[in-house]
Design an enzyme around this catalytic site. Structure first.
Site, PDB file in Angstrom:
ATOM      1  N   HIS A 154      -0.715  17.054  -7.133  1.00 60.32           N
ATOM      2  CA  HIS A 154       0.017  16.601  -5.744  1.00 60.32           C
ATOM      3  C   HIS A 154       1.397  17.096  -5.687  1.00 60.32           C
ATOM      4  O   HIS A 154       2.084  16.378  -5.141  1.00 60.32           O
ATOM      5  CB  HIS A 154      -0.181  15.208  -5.397  1.00 60.32           C
TER       6      HIS A 154
ATOM      7  N   THR B 102      -6.449   5.298 -11.199  1.00 60.47           N
ATOM      8  CA  THR B 102      -6.733   5.880  -9.863  1.00 60.47           C
ATOM      9  C   THR B 102      -7.697   5.129  -9.080  1.00 60.47           C
ATOM     10  O   THR B 102      -8.656   4.634  -9.525  1.00 60.47           O
ATOM     11  CB  THR B 102      -7.003   7.401  -9.952  1.00 60.47           C
TER      12      THR B 102
HETATM   13  P1  NAD Z   1      -3.655   4.254  -5.865  1.00 59.96           P
HETATM   14  O1  NAD Z   1      -2.529   3.562  -5.527  1.00 59.96           O
HETATM   15  O2  NAD Z   1      -4.736   4.514  -4.580  1.00 59.96           O
HETATM   16  O3  NAD Z   1      -4.651   3.439  -7.052  1.00 59.96           O
HETATM   17  C1  NAD Z   1      -3.821   2.947  -7.977  1.00 59.96           C
HETATM   18  C2  NAD Z   1      -4.936   2.546  -9.056  1.00 59.96           C
HETATM   19  O4  NAD Z   1      -4.436   2.033 -10.365  1.00 59.96           O
HETATM   20  C3  NAD Z   1      -5.543   1.236  -8.511  1.00 59.96           C
HETATM   21  O5  NAD Z   1      -7.128   1.398  -8.471  1.00 59.96           O
HETATM   22  C4  NAD Z   1      -5.243   0.091  -9.632  1.00 59.96           C
HETATM   23  O6  NAD Z   1      -5.999  -0.913  -9.709  1.00 59.96           O
HETATM   24  C5  NAD Z   1      -4.955   0.793 -10.757  1.00 59.96           C
HETATM   25  N1  NAD Z   1      -3.731   0.310 -11.514  1.00 59.96           N
HETATM   26  C6  NAD Z   1      -2.772  -0.286 -11.113  1.00 59.96           C
HETATM   27  N2  NAD Z   1      -2.246  -0.758 -12.436  1.00 59.96           N
HETATM   28  C7  NAD Z   1      -2.763  -0.349 -13.197  1.00 59.96           C
HETATM   29  C8  NAD Z   1      -2.411  -0.350 -14.741  1.00 59.96           C
HETATM   30  N3  NAD Z   1      -1.563  -0.879 -15.261  1.00 59.96           N
HETATM   31  N4  NAD Z   1      -3.516  -0.011 -15.608  1.00 59.96           N
HETATM   32  C9  NAD Z   1      -4.583   0.629 -15.025  1.00 59.96           C
HETATM   33  N5  NAD Z   1      -4.871   0.683 -13.738  1.00 59.96           N
HETATM   34  C10 NAD Z   1      -4.092   0.162 -12.771  1.00 59.96           C
HETATM   35  O7  NAD Z   1      -3.257   5.742  -6.598  1.00 59.96           O
HETATM   36  P2  NAD Z   1      -3.895   7.045  -6.741  1.00 59.96           P
HETATM   37  O8  NAD Z   1      -5.305   6.879  -6.939  1.00 59.96           O
HETATM   38  O9  NAD Z   1      -3.024   7.612  -7.613  1.00 59.96           O
HETATM   39  O10 NAD Z   1      -3.986   7.751  -5.292  1.00 59.96           O
HETATM   40  C11 NAD Z   1      -2.776   7.817  -4.257  1.00 59.96           C
HETATM   41  C12 NAD Z   1      -1.677   8.885  -4.356  1.00 59.96           C
HETATM   42  O11 NAD Z   1      -0.729   8.137  -4.857  1.00 59.96           O
HETATM   43  C13 NAD Z   1      -1.832   9.978  -5.024  1.00 59.96           C
HETATM   44  O12 NAD Z   1      -1.844  11.295  -4.308  1.00 59.96           O
HETATM   45  C14 NAD Z   1      -0.362  10.137  -5.874  1.00 59.96           C
HETATM   46  O13 NAD Z   1       0.193  11.491  -5.551  1.00 59.96           O
HETATM   47  C15 NAD Z   1       0.374   8.969  -4.996  1.00 59.96           C
HETATM   48  N6  NAD Z   1       1.274   8.161  -5.868  1.00 59.96           N
HETATM   49  C16 NAD Z   1       1.803   8.685  -7.076  1.00 59.96           C
HETATM   50  C17 NAD Z   1       2.721   7.629  -7.500  1.00 59.96           C
HETATM   51  C18 NAD Z   1       3.483   8.220  -8.778  1.00 59.96           C
HETATM   52  O14 NAD Z   1       3.687   9.502  -8.968  1.00 59.96           O
HETATM   53  N7  NAD Z   1       3.801   7.425  -9.755  1.00 59.96           N
HETATM   54  C19 NAD Z   1       3.027   6.647  -7.313  1.00 59.96           C
HETATM   55  C20 NAD Z   1       2.396   6.203  -6.042  1.00 59.96           C
HETATM   56  C21 NAD Z   1       1.326   6.918  -5.266  1.00 59.96           C
END
Ligand code: NAD
Length: 223
Positions: free
Chosen positions: A102, A171
Protein backbone atom coordinates in the site's frame (compact mmCIF):
# COMPACT_ATOMS: atom_id res chain seq x y z
CA UNK A 1 8.23 -18.65 3.96
CA UNK A 2 6.06 -15.59 3.44
CA UNK A 3 4.41 -13.23 5.88
CA UNK A 4 1.51 -10.82 5.47
CA UNK A 5 1.36 -8.08 8.09
CA UNK A 6 -1.24 -5.42 8.81
CA UNK A 7 -1.68 -2.43 11.08
CA UNK A 8 -1.80 -4.68 14.18
CA UNK A 9 1.94 -5.37 13.94
CA UNK A 10 2.65 -1.67 14.54
CA UNK A 11 -0.02 -1.19 17.23
CA UNK A 12 2.40 -2.01 20.04
CA UNK A 13 4.69 0.70 18.65
CA UNK A 14 1.93 3.24 19.25
CA UNK A 15 0.64 3.50 15.66
CA UNK A 16 -3.16 3.10 15.79
CA UNK A 17 -4.88 0.51 13.59
CA UNK A 18 -7.85 1.34 11.39
CA UNK A 19 -10.29 -1.18 12.81
CA UNK A 20 -9.06 -2.02 16.28
CA UNK A 21 -10.32 -0.64 19.59
CA UNK A 22 -8.42 2.63 19.25
CA UNK A 23 -8.77 2.63 15.48
CA UNK A 24 -8.29 5.82 13.54
CA UNK A 25 -11.70 5.29 12.02
CA UNK A 26 -13.38 5.84 15.37
CA UNK A 27 -12.58 9.52 14.83
CA UNK A 28 -12.53 9.77 11.05
CA UNK A 29 -14.51 8.08 8.32
CA UNK A 30 -12.22 6.40 5.76
CA UNK A 31 -14.30 7.66 2.86
CA UNK A 32 -13.67 11.23 4.06
CA UNK A 33 -9.91 10.79 4.02
CA UNK A 34 -8.33 7.86 2.20
CA UNK A 35 -9.90 7.96 -1.25
CA UNK A 36 -9.10 9.83 -4.48
CA UNK A 37 -12.53 11.51 -4.24
CA UNK A 38 -11.82 12.79 -0.74
CA UNK A 39 -8.52 14.18 -1.94
CA UNK A 40 -10.04 16.03 -4.88
CA UNK A 41 -12.77 17.38 -2.59
CA UNK A 42 -10.50 18.56 0.22
CA UNK A 43 -6.75 17.96 -0.23
CA UNK A 44 -5.97 20.10 2.80
CA UNK A 45 -8.09 17.95 5.14
CA UNK A 46 -6.53 14.76 3.79
CA UNK A 47 -3.05 16.22 4.22
CA UNK A 48 -3.86 17.31 7.81
CA UNK A 49 -4.74 13.71 8.57
CA UNK A 50 -1.51 12.49 6.93
CA UNK A 51 0.47 15.03 8.95
CA UNK A 52 -1.06 13.57 12.11
CA UNK A 53 -0.18 10.04 11.02
CA UNK A 54 3.33 11.11 9.93
CA UNK A 55 3.88 12.59 13.41
CA UNK A 56 2.77 9.35 15.10
CA UNK A 57 4.91 7.19 12.85
CA UNK A 58 7.95 9.46 13.17
CA UNK A 59 7.84 9.00 16.94
CA UNK A 60 7.33 5.23 16.76
CA UNK A 61 10.04 2.59 17.10
CA UNK A 62 9.92 -1.03 15.95
CA UNK A 63 8.58 -3.43 18.58
CA UNK A 64 9.54 -7.01 19.43
CA UNK A 65 7.26 -8.33 16.69
CA UNK A 66 9.07 -6.34 13.98
CA UNK A 67 12.45 -7.50 15.32
CA UNK A 68 11.34 -11.14 15.49
CA UNK A 69 10.36 -11.03 11.81
CA UNK A 70 13.74 -9.54 10.87
CA UNK A 71 15.42 -12.37 12.84
CA UNK A 72 13.30 -14.93 11.04
CA UNK A 73 14.38 -13.55 7.67
CA UNK A 74 18.03 -14.10 8.62
CA UNK A 75 17.43 -17.81 9.27
CA UNK A 76 14.83 -18.77 6.64
CA UNK A 77 16.30 -19.86 3.28
CA UNK A 78 13.72 -17.90 1.31
CA UNK A 79 11.64 -15.23 3.00
CA UNK A 80 9.28 -12.50 1.81
CA UNK A 81 7.55 -10.00 4.05
CA UNK A 82 4.44 -8.52 2.46
CA UNK A 83 3.03 -5.61 4.43
CA UNK A 84 -0.09 -3.51 4.13
CA UNK A 85 1.52 -0.95 6.41
CA UNK A 86 2.73 2.35 5.07
CA UNK A 87 5.11 2.95 7.99
CA UNK A 88 8.78 1.89 7.78
CA UNK A 89 9.03 -0.03 11.06
CA UNK A 90 9.78 -3.39 9.39
CA UNK A 91 12.72 -1.84 7.53
CA UNK A 92 13.92 -0.06 10.69
CA UNK A 93 13.92 -3.42 12.50
CA UNK A 94 16.18 -4.88 9.80
CA UNK A 95 13.78 -6.65 7.43
CA UNK A 96 15.22 -6.64 3.90
CA UNK A 97 12.87 -8.35 1.48
CA UNK A 98 9.80 -6.19 2.14
CA UNK A 99 6.95 -5.70 -0.32
CA UNK A 100 4.94 -2.60 0.57
CA UNK A 101 1.58 -3.30 -0.98
CA UNK A 102 0.00 0.00 0.00
CA UNK A 103 2.94 2.31 -0.56
CA UNK A 104 4.94 4.46 1.80
CA UNK A 105 3.72 7.30 4.01
CA UNK A 106 7.03 9.15 3.50
CA UNK A 107 6.66 9.23 -0.27
CA UNK A 108 5.02 12.17 -2.04
CA UNK A 109 3.94 12.22 -5.68
CA UNK A 110 3.06 15.09 -8.02
CA UNK A 111 -0.33 14.78 -9.67
CA UNK A 112 0.85 16.94 -12.62
CA UNK A 113 4.36 15.80 -13.57
CA UNK A 114 4.25 12.38 -11.86
CA UNK A 115 7.59 12.86 -10.11
CA UNK A 116 7.87 11.15 -6.72
CA UNK A 117 10.33 11.39 -3.87
CA UNK A 118 10.78 10.75 -0.16
CA UNK A 119 9.97 13.56 2.28
CA UNK A 120 10.40 12.46 5.89
CA UNK A 121 9.27 15.65 7.61
CA UNK A 122 6.94 14.57 10.43
CA UNK A 123 4.71 17.49 9.56
CA UNK A 124 4.50 19.38 6.27
CA UNK A 125 3.85 23.06 6.94
CA UNK A 126 2.38 24.35 3.69
CA UNK A 127 -0.88 22.47 3.02
CA UNK A 128 -1.64 21.14 0.55
CA UNK A 129 2.01 20.88 -0.57
CA UNK A 130 2.99 21.65 -4.16
CA UNK A 131 5.66 20.37 -6.51
CA UNK A 132 8.32 22.63 -8.08
CA UNK A 133 6.23 22.39 -11.29
CA UNK A 134 3.23 23.89 -9.45
CA UNK A 135 1.26 20.61 -9.36
CA UNK A 136 -0.51 19.29 -6.27
CA UNK A 137 1.41 16.69 -4.25
CA UNK A 138 -0.33 13.62 -2.85
CA UNK A 139 0.86 10.96 -0.39
CA UNK A 140 2.51 8.01 -2.16
CA UNK A 141 0.08 5.49 -0.70
CA UNK A 142 -2.66 3.35 -2.21
CA UNK A 143 -6.10 4.68 -1.31
CA UNK A 144 -9.38 2.76 -1.13
CA UNK A 145 -10.61 2.15 -4.65
CA UNK A 146 -7.15 2.46 -6.22
CA UNK A 147 -5.21 -0.26 -7.99
CA UNK A 148 -2.01 -1.69 -6.53
CA UNK A 149 1.14 -1.24 -8.59
CA UNK A 150 1.24 -4.27 -10.92
CA UNK A 151 4.91 -5.11 -10.30
CA UNK A 152 4.38 -5.04 -6.55
CA UNK A 153 1.32 -7.25 -6.70
CA UNK A 154 3.07 -9.79 -8.95
CA UNK A 155 5.89 -10.15 -6.43
CA UNK A 156 3.43 -10.61 -3.54
CA UNK A 157 1.41 -13.20 -5.44
CA UNK A 158 4.57 -15.12 -6.39
CA UNK A 159 5.70 -15.24 -2.75
CA UNK A 160 2.25 -16.34 -1.53
CA UNK A 161 2.00 -19.11 -4.13
CA UNK A 162 5.51 -20.42 -3.42
CA UNK A 163 5.29 -20.35 0.38
CA UNK A 164 5.32 -23.54 2.43
CA UNK A 165 4.51 -21.51 5.54
CA UNK A 166 2.43 -18.33 5.38
CA UNK A 167 2.08 -16.17 8.50
CA UNK A 168 -0.78 -13.66 8.68
CA UNK A 169 -0.16 -11.13 11.41
CA UNK A 170 -2.22 -8.26 12.81
CA UNK A 171 -4.56 -7.79 9.90
CA UNK A 172 -8.36 -7.80 9.83
CA UNK A 173 -8.00 -9.42 6.38
CA UNK A 174 -10.86 -7.46 4.89
CA UNK A 175 -8.92 -5.16 2.56
CA UNK A 176 -8.63 -6.66 -0.94
CA UNK A 177 -6.68 -7.67 -2.91
CA UNK A 178 -4.19 -8.03 0.01
CA UNK A 179 -6.46 -10.41 1.94
CA UNK A 180 -6.72 -12.64 -1.15
CA UNK A 181 -3.09 -13.64 -0.65
CA UNK A 182 -4.14 -15.82 2.29
CA UNK A 183 -6.40 -18.02 0.15
CA UNK A 184 -3.81 -18.05 -2.62
CA UNK A 185 -1.16 -19.34 -0.23
CA UNK A 186 -3.53 -21.91 1.27
CA UNK A 187 -4.70 -23.19 -2.13
CA UNK A 188 -1.07 -23.51 -3.25
CA UNK A 189 -0.31 -25.81 -0.32
CA UNK A 190 1.05 -23.51 2.40
CA UNK A 191 0.42 -24.06 6.08
CA UNK A 192 -1.23 -20.79 7.13
CA UNK A 193 -0.75 -19.50 10.67
CA UNK A 194 -2.56 -16.41 11.92
CA UNK A 195 -1.59 -14.22 14.88
CA UNK A 196 -4.15 -11.68 16.04
CA UNK A 197 -5.73 -10.39 19.22
CA UNK A 198 -9.07 -11.78 18.07
CA UNK A 199 -10.40 -14.14 15.40
CA UNK A 200 -10.95 -12.63 11.96
CA UNK A 201 -12.86 -13.53 8.80
CA UNK A 202 -10.06 -15.90 7.73
CA UNK A 203 -9.61 -17.76 11.02
CA UNK A 204 -11.94 -20.61 10.07
CA UNK A 205 -10.07 -21.24 6.79
CA UNK A 206 -6.51 -21.56 8.08
CA UNK A 207 -4.33 -24.15 9.85
CA UNK A 208 -3.51 -22.51 13.18
CA UNK A 209 -4.62 -19.44 15.07
CA UNK A 210 -2.56 -17.88 17.87
CA UNK A 211 -4.50 -15.39 19.97
CA UNK A 212 -2.57 -12.52 21.53
CA UNK A 213 -0.35 -9.51 20.85
CA UNK A 214 2.19 -10.25 18.14
CA UNK A 215 4.95 -8.40 20.02
CA UNK A 216 4.67 -11.14 22.63
CA UNK A 217 3.82 -14.16 20.47
CA UNK A 218 6.18 -13.70 17.52
CA UNK A 219 9.45 -13.89 19.51
CA UNK A 220 8.13 -17.05 21.23
CA UNK A 221 6.98 -18.64 17.98
CA UNK A 222 10.29 -17.95 16.31
CA UNK A 223 12.34 -19.15 19.28
P1 NAD B 1 -6.95 -3.16 10.45
O1 NAD B 1 -6.93 -1.92 11.28
O2 NAD B 1 -8.12 -3.40 9.59
O3 NAD B 1 -6.82 -4.41 11.44
C1 NAD B 1 -5.87 -4.47 12.46
C2 NAD B 1 -5.88 -5.88 13.01
O4 NAD B 1 -4.80 -6.00 13.91
C3 NAD B 1 -7.15 -6.23 13.78
O5 NAD B 1 -7.61 -7.49 13.33
C4 NAD B 1 -6.69 -6.29 15.25
O6 NAD B 1 -7.39 -7.26 16.00
C5 NAD B 1 -5.24 -6.68 15.08
N1 NAD B 1 -4.33 -6.26 16.15
C6 NAD B 1 -4.31 -5.08 16.82
N2 NAD B 1 -3.30 -5.04 17.69
C7 NAD B 1 -2.65 -6.23 17.59
C8 NAD B 1 -1.52 -6.80 18.23
N3 NAD B 1 -0.84 -6.13 19.16
N4 NAD B 1 -1.13 -8.06 17.88
C9 NAD B 1 -1.81 -8.76 16.94
N5 NAD B 1 -2.91 -8.28 16.30
C10 NAD B 1 -3.31 -7.02 16.61
O7 NAD B 1 -5.61 -3.13 9.61
P2 NAD B 1 -5.22 -3.84 8.25
O8 NAD B 1 -5.80 -5.20 8.19
O9 NAD B 1 -3.76 -3.65 8.09
O10 NAD B 1 -5.92 -3.08 7.02
C11 NAD B 1 -6.27 -1.77 6.88
C12 NAD B 1 -5.37 -0.79 6.16
O11 NAD B 1 -4.80 -0.09 7.21
C13 NAD B 1 -4.16 -1.21 5.38
O12 NAD B 1 -4.38 -0.91 4.06
C14 NAD B 1 -3.00 -0.31 5.89
O13 NAD B 1 -2.41 0.38 4.81
C15 NAD B 1 -3.67 0.66 6.76
N6 NAD B 1 -2.99 1.09 8.00
C16 NAD B 1 -1.64 1.09 8.13
C17 NAD B 1 -1.05 1.50 9.31
C18 NAD B 1 0.45 1.50 9.42
O14 NAD B 1 1.14 1.68 8.42
N7 NAD B 1 1.00 1.27 10.60
C19 NAD B 1 -1.84 1.91 10.39
C20 NAD B 1 -3.23 1.92 10.23
C21 NAD B 1 -3.79 1.49 9.03
Amino acid sequence: MAVLTGAGVSAESGVPTFRGKDGLWKHYRPEDLATPDAFSRDPRLVWQWYNWRRGLIARANPNRGHYALADLERTAPEFTLITQNVDDLHEQAGSKNVIKLHGDIWQVRCLSCGRDWIDTRPSIAELPPRCGCGGLLRPGVVWFGEELQPGIWDRAEYAARRAQVFLVIGTSAVVYPAAGLVRMAKCSGAKVVEINLAETVITSQIDAFLAGPCGELLPKLIA
